[in-house]
Design an enzyme around this catalytic site. Structure first.
Site, PDB file in Angstrom:
ATOM      1  N   PRO A  50       0.831  -1.199   0.000  1.00 14.55           N
ATOM      2  CG  PRO A  50       0.022  -1.007   2.182  1.00 14.55           C
ATOM      3  CD  PRO A  50       0.809  -1.922   1.280  1.00 14.55           C
ATOM      4  CD  GLU A 102      -8.753   2.736 -12.132  1.00 16.39           C
ATOM      5  OE1 GLU A 102      -9.217   3.659 -11.448  1.00 16.39           O
ATOM      6  OE2 GLU A 102      -9.221   1.582 -12.135  1.00 16.39           O
ATOM      7  CB  CYS A 135      -8.531   7.955 -10.010  1.00 12.82           C
ATOM      8  SG  CYS A 135      -9.855   6.743  -9.771  1.00 12.82           S
TER       9      CYS A 135
END
Length: 471
Positions: free
Chosen positions: A164, A236, A270
């Site tokens: 992470p 992504e 995003c």
């Protein structure tokens, strides 16, 4: 049930990952720790790939239940670390649980197909796990991003090394530990560290897939590295999502949609709205309403129910926002509201509405990731479509229109992975999207992501003839 690796004193430098992914070398794990995590995942892969799909799905359902049971703790950790509003942070944790459950269902679907072969022979195609998957996730909304990728990788029989973001490290580790606690030893390995750790994972020849959600610069480098050694990359990355407002829409409703897209989580999503194209016929009315909505937002304690605006993650992100807004103002844009820091402890920036924006300004061309709505007036719907389809990103776009023909034209024309009509956020479970251009590659979520994490093997089987068997 998992291996959590801690930093060593001497980090390995990363020559390629962008600065946003490597802020603090003191948090980076060493090369030996990264190698041990990959080796552990590779060893565990032999048993996990042979675990029945039903048992893998059951483990994910158990993980989903654990995440729901600890949703309040997860929400508090994310709220305290990034400033995300507590109610939104809890919602993110619950979405993560839903994604784990969804993968448990879709993972029990078809895993191959039979073929029409010759008489007396058997032909089929089987789906197999790819092996070891490196999952690199962002700080801004880490729970859904991690859960979607972890679930898809695990339910299809892959093992995972998960790092992470160091900018939301504790929330990321908390979620991953809950998932890992439901799995056999070694199946999910955890690493804490910065971009240097990510670079080591990407370059390790034993890593078969790199799944990354984060900045476009890092994603481009990951794609290059994976291509060079034959690994698969699923990335992504950032977007510069456009929102188009057609003539004839209600100005108040349009302003509310723009505000939701641009100011939710202080614009740090995003799929935040980062470019707005207003039809000249409604521009003045929409802008008036948008300024009103922006000025009604209330900054403050993210745990308080009356707070409606959160802070930016840190001073570094605040500096990016300030630079882009100041540059736009110097180039001729005007601020109808905001364009300033807020006098509060931490990285706070006022919701900002800019007009007179045009291509070439950073606020129209580059990721901002802040509470800024840069607006460009356009004389026609066709001009709005043309402008919205410009630029190098292709993540998502929103169109607000009462004209069905205009809506369908937008669906056809806009070269993005997701088109949203008359709702800036939303979508049914089970959807998927292919981020395009600088925004990434591969299925980002949903059942189609499972296909990205498997590889196909064709089998042709003819029985031994009785003469050969008896001979």
């Amino acid at each position: 049930m998992t291996t959590t690796l801690t930093p060593q004193d001497t980090p390995v430098p990363s020559p390629a990952l962008d600065a946003a992914d490597a802020p603090d070398a003191a948090e980076a794990a060493g090369a030996a720790q990264v190698a041990a995590a990959v080796e552990g995942a590779a060893d565990a892969a032999r048993g996990w790939r042979r675990t029945s799909p039903g048992d893998r799905a059951a483990a994910l359902r158990e993980a989903a239940a654990q995440v729901r049971a600890h949703a309040d703790d997860l929400a508090g950790a994310l709220c305290d670390t990034t400033g995300k509003l507590l109610r939104d942070a809890r919602g993110s944790a619950l979405v993560a649980a839903e994604l784990l459950d969804e993968a448990a269902v879709t993972g029990l679907g078809a895993t191959g197909r039979t073929l029409a072969g010759g008489s007396g022979a058997l032909d089929w195609v089987r789906a197999e796990p790819r092996g070891v998957v490196a999952v690199l996730t962002p700080w801004n909304d880490p729970y859904p991003a991690a859960a979607g990728l972890l679930a898809a990788a695990l339910v299809t029989g892959n093992t995972v090394v998960h790092k992470p973001s160091e900018r939301s490290l504790e929330p990321g580790l908390q979620l991953a530990r809950l998932v890992a606690g439901c799995l056999p030893d070694g199946v999910l390995q955890l690493l804490s560290g910065d971009g240097a750790v990510g670079a080591l994972l990407v370059q390790d020849p034993r890593v078969d897939v790199v799944a990354h959600v984060g900045s476009s610069a890092t994603g481009a480098w990951i794609r290059q590295q994976c291509a060079a050694r034959g690994a698969k990359a699923i990335v992504e990355n950032g977007g510069k999502d456009a929102l188009l407002v057609d003539a004839g829409v209600d100005p108040r409703w349009a302003a509310e949609q723009i505000a939701i897209g641009a100011f939710t989580n202080a614009g740090q999503l995003c799929t935040s709205v980062e470019r707005v194209y207003l039809h000249e016929a409604v521009a003045d009315a929409v802008l008036e309403e948008l300024v009103r909505v922006a000025e009604e937002l209330r900054p403050g304690d993210p745990r308080a129910p009356e707070t409606t605006l959160c802070r930016l993650v840190d001073e570094r992100q605040l500096h990016v926002v300030e630079q882009q807004v100041e540059s736009a103002l110097e180039a001729g844009a005007s601020a109808l509201t905001g364009a300033r820091r807020l006098d509060l402890p931490g990285a706070w920036y006022a919701p900002t509405v800019l007009t007179g924006c045009r291509p070439g300004m950073a606020v129209m061309d580059e990721e901002t990731f802040g509470p800024v709505a840069p607006v460009m007036r356009v004389p026609s719907w066709q001009e709005a479509l043309w402008e919205a389809d410009s630029g190098r990103y292709g993540l998502a776009a929103t169109v607000l229109t009462a004209d069905p023909q205009h809506a369908m034209e937008a669906v056809e024309v806009l070269d993005v992975g997701t088109v949203k009509v008359n709702a800036v956020f939303g979508g049914a479970p089970g959807g998927s999207a292919d981020p395009r251009r600088a925004s990434g590659q591969g299925r980002g979520y949903g059942p189609d992501l499972l296909g990205e994490l498997t590889q196909l093997k064709a089998v042709h089987w003819e029985p031994v003839s009785s003469e050969l068997r008896d001979g």
